[in-house]
Write a protein that holds these residues in place. Structure first.
Motif, PDB file in Angstrom:
ATOM      1  N   SER A  69       0.825  -1.204   0.000  1.00 46.75           N
ATOM      2  CA  SER A  69       0.000   0.000   0.000  1.00 46.75           C
ATOM      3  C   SER A  69       0.861   1.256   0.000  1.00 46.75           C
ATOM      4  O   SER A  69       2.053   1.213   0.302  1.00 46.75           O
ATOM      5  N   VAL A  70       0.234   2.358  -0.300  1.00 50.43           N
ATOM      6  CA  VAL A  70       0.933   3.643  -0.274  1.00 50.43           C
ATOM      7  C   VAL A  70       0.419   4.555   0.829  1.00 50.43           C
ATOM      8  O   VAL A  70       1.057   5.541   1.162  1.00 50.43           O
ATOM      9  N   ASP A  71      -0.735   4.249   1.414  1.00 53.38           N
ATOM     10  CA  ASP A  71      -1.277   5.057   2.498  1.00 53.38           C
ATOM     11  C   ASP A  71      -1.022   4.323   3.817  1.00 53.38           C
ATOM     12  O   ASP A  71      -1.871   3.618   4.333  1.00 53.38           O
ATOM     13  N   THR A  72       0.177   4.531   4.342  1.00 47.38           N
ATOM     14  CA  THR A  72       0.663   3.690   5.437  1.00 47.38           C
ATOM     15  C   THR A  72      -0.056   3.940   6.752  1.00 47.38           C
ATOM     16  O   THR A  72      -0.331   2.995   7.497  1.00 47.38           O
ATOM     17  N   SER A  73      -0.361   5.187   7.083  1.00 49.45           N
ATOM     18  CA  SER A  73      -1.019   5.466   8.368  1.00 49.45           C
ATOM     19  C   SER A  73      -2.424   4.878   8.389  1.00 49.45           C
ATOM     20  O   SER A  73      -2.872   4.353   9.411  1.00 49.45           O
ATOM     21  N   ARG A  74      -3.112   4.942   7.264  1.00 49.17           N
ATOM     22  CA  ARG A  74      -4.459   4.364   7.187  1.00 49.17           C
ATOM     23  C   ARG A  74      -4.419   2.852   7.327  1.00 49.17           C
ATOM     24  O   ARG A  74      -5.199   2.252   8.064  1.00 49.17           O
ATOM     25  N   MET A  75      -3.498   2.193   6.628  1.00 49.07           N
ATOM     26  CA  MET A  75      -3.436   0.738   6.664  1.00 49.07           C
ATOM     27  C   MET A  75      -2.922   0.229   8.009  1.00 49.07           C
ATOM     28  O   MET A  75      -3.347  -0.816   8.492  1.00 49.07           O
ATOM     29  N   MET A  76      -2.022   0.964   8.637  1.00 49.29           N
ATOM     30  CA  MET A  76      -1.563   0.572   9.965  1.00 49.29           C
ATOM     31  C   MET A  76      -2.713   0.622  10.957  1.00 49.29           C
ATOM     32  O   MET A  76      -2.771  -0.150  11.914  1.00 49.29           O
ATOM     33  N   GLY A  77      -3.665   1.537  10.716  1.00 53.32           N
ATOM     34  CA  GLY A  77      -4.835   1.635  11.587  1.00 53.32           C
ATOM     35  C   GLY A  77      -5.755   0.433  11.495  1.00 53.32           C
ATOM     36  O   GLY A  77      -6.657   0.288  12.333  1.00 53.32           O
ATOM     37  N   MET A  78      -5.534  -0.460  10.511  1.00 56.69           N
ATOM     38  CA  MET A  78      -6.364  -1.663  10.406  1.00 56.69           C
ATOM     39  C   MET A  78      -6.194  -2.585  11.613  1.00 56.69           C
ATOM     40  O   MET A  78      -7.044  -3.429  11.873  1.00 56.69           O
ATOM     41  N   GLY A  79      -5.094  -2.415  12.346  1.00 59.28           N
ATOM     42  CA  GLY A  79      -4.881  -3.213  13.550  1.00 59.28           C
ATOM     43  C   GLY A  79      -5.471  -2.588  14.794  1.00 59.28           C
ATOM     44  O   GLY A  79      -5.046  -2.887  15.914  1.00 59.28           O
ATOM     45  N   PHE A  80      -6.483  -1.746  14.609  1.00 62.93           N
ATOM     46  CA  PHE A  80      -7.065  -0.983  15.714  1.00 62.93           C
ATOM     47  C   PHE A  80      -7.617  -1.878  16.819  1.00 62.93           C
ATOM     48  O   PHE A  80      -7.629  -1.490  17.996  1.00 62.93           O
ATOM     49  N   PHE A  81      -8.097  -3.091  16.464  1.00 68.06           N
ATOM     50  CA  PHE A  81      -8.761  -3.922  17.455  1.00 68.06           C
ATOM     51  C   PHE A  81      -7.805  -4.327  18.576  1.00 68.06           C
ATOM     52  O   PHE A  81      -8.194  -4.388  19.749  1.00 68.06           O
ATOM     53  N   GLY A  82      -6.542  -4.585  18.218  1.00 65.63           N
ATOM     54  CA  GLY A  82      -5.560  -4.877  19.254  1.00 65.63           C
ATOM     55  C   GLY A  82      -5.363  -3.696  20.195  1.00 65.63           C
ATOM     56  O   GLY A  82      -5.210  -3.883  21.414  1.00 65.63           O
ATOM     57  N   GLY A  83      -5.383  -2.478  19.652  1.00 66.80           N
ATOM     58  CA  GLY A  83      -5.287  -1.291  20.494  1.00 66.80           C
ATOM     59  C   GLY A  83      -6.482  -1.135  21.408  1.00 66.80           C
ATOM     60  O   GLY A  83      -6.352  -0.736  22.572  1.00 66.80           O
ATOM     61  N   LEU A  84      -7.682  -1.458  20.899  1.00 64.17           N
ATOM     62  CA  LEU A  84      -8.877  -1.387  21.736  1.00 64.17           C
ATOM     63  C   LEU A  84      -8.816  -2.392  22.883  1.00 64.17           C
ATOM     64  O   LEU A  84      -9.252  -2.102  24.007  1.00 64.17           O
ATOM     65  N   VAL A  85      -8.273  -3.579  22.601  1.00 57.66           N
ATOM     66  CA  VAL A  85      -8.120  -4.578  23.659  1.00 57.66           C
ATOM     67  C   VAL A  85      -7.190  -4.046  24.743  1.00 57.66           C
ATOM     68  O   VAL A  85      -7.457  -4.191  25.942  1.00 57.66           O
ATOM     69  N   CYS A  86      -6.092  -3.400  24.326  1.00 57.16           N
ATOM     70  CA  CYS A  86      -5.166  -2.810  25.299  1.00 57.16           C
ATOM     71  C   CYS A  86      -5.862  -1.746  26.143  1.00 57.16           C
ATOM     72  O   CYS A  86      -5.677  -1.699  27.365  1.00 57.16           O
ATOM     73  N   PHE A  87      -6.664  -0.904  25.517  1.00 56.40           N
ATOM     74  CA  PHE A  87      -7.356   0.132  26.282  1.00 56.40           C
ATOM     75  C   PHE A  87      -8.425  -0.475  27.181  1.00 56.40           C
ATOM     76  O   PHE A  87      -8.718   0.061  28.254  1.00 56.40           O
ATOM     77  N   SER A  88      -9.014  -1.579  26.766  1.00 59.97           N
ATOM     78  CA  SER A  88      -9.966  -2.264  27.636  1.00 59.97           C
ATOM     79  C   SER A  88      -9.283  -2.715  28.916  1.00 59.97           C
ATOM     80  O   SER A  88      -9.813  -2.540  30.022  1.00 59.97           O
ATOM     81  N   ILE A  89      -8.101  -3.290  28.763  1.00 57.03           N
ATOM     82  CA  ILE A  89      -7.350  -3.722  29.940  1.00 57.03           C
ATOM     83  C   ILE A  89      -6.937  -2.513  30.774  1.00 57.03           C
ATOM     84  O   ILE A  89      -7.050  -2.514  32.007  1.00 57.03           O
ATOM     85  N   LEU A  90      -6.473  -1.465  30.106  1.00 60.59           N
ATOM     86  CA  LEU A  90      -6.012  -0.274  30.810  1.00 60.59           C
ATOM     87  C   LEU A  90      -7.126   0.367  31.639  1.00 60.59           C
ATOM     88  O   LEU A  90      -6.941   0.697  32.814  1.00 60.59           O
ATOM     89  N   ILE A  91      -8.309   0.523  31.034  1.00 59.09           N
ATOM     90  CA  ILE A  91      -9.410   1.191  31.720  1.00 59.09           C
ATOM     91  C   ILE A  91     -10.000   0.304  32.809  1.00 59.09           C
ATOM     92  O   ILE A  91     -10.197   0.742  33.954  1.00 59.09           O
ATOM     93  N   ASN A  92     -10.264  -0.932  32.476  1.00 62.96           N
ATOM     94  CA  ASN A  92     -10.973  -1.809  33.407  1.00 62.96           C
ATOM     95  C   ASN A  92     -10.089  -2.397  34.500  1.00 62.96           C
ATOM     96  O   ASN A  92     -10.592  -2.841  35.530  1.00 62.96           O
ATOM     97  N   GLU A  93      -8.781  -2.402  34.276  1.00 66.45           N
ATOM     98  CA  GLU A  93      -7.849  -2.908  35.284  1.00 66.45           C
ATOM     99  C   GLU A  93      -6.950  -1.779  35.804  1.00 66.45           C
ATOM    100  O   GLU A  93      -5.833  -2.025  36.240  1.00 66.45           O
ATOM    101  N   TRP A  94      -7.474  -0.575  35.777  1.00 67.06           N
ATOM    102  CA  TRP A  94      -6.678   0.619  36.077  1.00 67.06           C
ATOM    103  C   TRP A  94      -5.953   0.528  37.417  1.00 67.06           C
ATOM    104  O   TRP A  94      -4.773   0.843  37.527  1.00 67.06           O
ATOM    105  N   TYR A  95      -6.639   0.110  38.466  1.00 71.04           N
ATOM    106  CA  TYR A  95      -6.050   0.061  39.797  1.00 71.04           C
ATOM    107  C   TYR A  95      -5.291  -1.232  40.055  1.00 71.04           C
ATOM    108  O   TYR A  95      -4.574  -1.344  41.054  1.00 71.04           O
ATOM    109  N   LYS A  96      -5.450  -2.229  39.186  1.00 71.29           N
ATOM    110  CA  LYS A  96      -4.737  -3.484  39.372  1.00 71.29           C
ATOM    111  C   LYS A  96      -3.375  -3.484  38.686  1.00 71.29           C
ATOM    112  O   LYS A  96      -2.453  -4.158  39.117  1.00 71.29           O
TER     113      LYS A  96
END
Length: 337
Positions: free
Chosen positions: A259-286
């Motif tokens: 691809s030539v639009d690298t920032s857009r295509m790199m964003g296709m892995g967004f679900f892994g980032g959402l999983v990380c934020f799920s852990i971060l928010i829900n396990e904040w004090y742990k």
């Protein structure tokens, strides 16, 4: 391309082979809802972006990967939340400046946000095997890159007996794709990967630094937060969960090579980032992390301009508040009003 999607939405089933005929579903639904054509399709695209934001927040707030029992029934109810809603808002707003959401405001009309929504529906709502397979098939009808996004999800989260069915759908899709190009593989690959007569790999070899800039700008300072959280998972012995998140982020990243639009295509892995934020928010004090540092990075990230990176053009900055914060010299930047 958003303009072309809007034009094709008036007659979504009469397209010739090329860029757009494979990305049919979002245009077809807009046509069915009588929101086709340049103006109404634009509004429909913004509505889909709103749904994507809503589904992203719903996923982070209601579902997390279990830190103690990561298996194929991997979603469990959270036990604790970050107490201060203002702090959650900062983290969410920072995440929303990543390319998978902000790109839809900068260049409305692109179709990948629709299969993002389908993916988050599947991740948030219990489904049987027919429903999961339908979500996958509909995603393929929305954007071909969904194959790479779903591969780690199918392998990690789908029951083993369903994997063969998903592979059969991919095989059928490949046959249809070749059939749309007269079963000429060279022609099909050229249409998919060439821009202005050159392949994405050619642009990568000629400007790798620009490509790496696209990697970073897909998530900006959210990336250090994700990497820090992954390091903490490694330290805590959560190796299986760590490898799963890396697969969710990196397997879709393979698509940046042709691809030539690298920032857009790199964003296709967004679900892994959402999983990380799920852990971060829900396990904040742990989680044994420096919360002030995390919040400081998230806050600063909001003010870091979100550029789109096209290897044959350069950094692109679009109208809006980020237009006022120019951190990249003008000779490397294409300003779009």
């Amino acid at each position: 391309m958003g303009i072309h999607y809007a034009i094709h939405s008036t007659e979504p089933f009469s397209q010739n082979a090329g860029w757009y005929y494979r990305r049919l579903l979002m245009m077809a639904i807009a046509h069915f809802l009588q929101m086709d054509g340049p103006i109404l399709y634009y509004l429909f695209s913004l509505f889909c972006t709103y749904i994507l934001i809503f589904m992203s927040l719903s996923f982070v707030e209601s579902k997390i990967f279990s830190l103690s029992n990561f298996d194929r029934s991997s979603f469990v109810r959270p036990k604790s939340f970050m107490v201060n809603s203002w702090l959650r808002f900062i983290c969410y707003l920072s995440l929303a400046t990543s390319s998978f959401i902000l790109f839809n405001f900068q260049t409305p009309g692109y179709t990948e946000q629709f299969f993002f929504i389908l993916l988050l529906i599947a991740a948030s709502i219990p489904m049987n095997r027919q429903e999961r397979l339908s979500i996958f098939a509909l995603s393929l009808a929305t954007h071909e890159v969904s194959i790479f996004v779903f591969i780690p999800i199918i392998w990690l989260c789908f029951p083993r007996r369903e994997i063969a069915n998903c592979l059969a759908v991919i095989g059928l899709y490949f046959v249809i794709w070749l059939g749309g190009n007269g079963f000429n593989l060279v022609k099909a690959v050229s249409l998919q990967s060439e821009v202005e007569g050159e392949s994405g790999l050619y642009y990568w070899l000629n400007n790798p630094v620009l490509g790496l800039g696209g990697w970073f700008l897909a998530y900006k300072l959210v990336l250090p937060i994700v990497l820090y959280l992954l390091w903490k998972l490694w330290q805590d012995g959560e190796r299986k969960l760590l490898m799963a998140i890396l697969a969710l982020i990196l397997v879709p990243a393979v698509t940046i090579i042709p691809s030539v639009d690298t920032s857009r295509m790199m964003g296709m892995g967004f679900f892994g980032g959402l999983v990380c934020f799920s852990i971060l928010i829900n396990e904040w004090y742990k989680l044994k992390i420096n919360h002030n540092i995390v919040l400081a990075i998230a806050g600063v990230n909001i003010f870091v301009p979100s550029y789109n990176v096209f290897l044959y053009i350069g950094f692109q900055c679009y109208s809006g508040l980020y237009y006022l914060l120019r951190i990249i010299p003008e000779r490397y930047t294409d300003f779009v009003r």
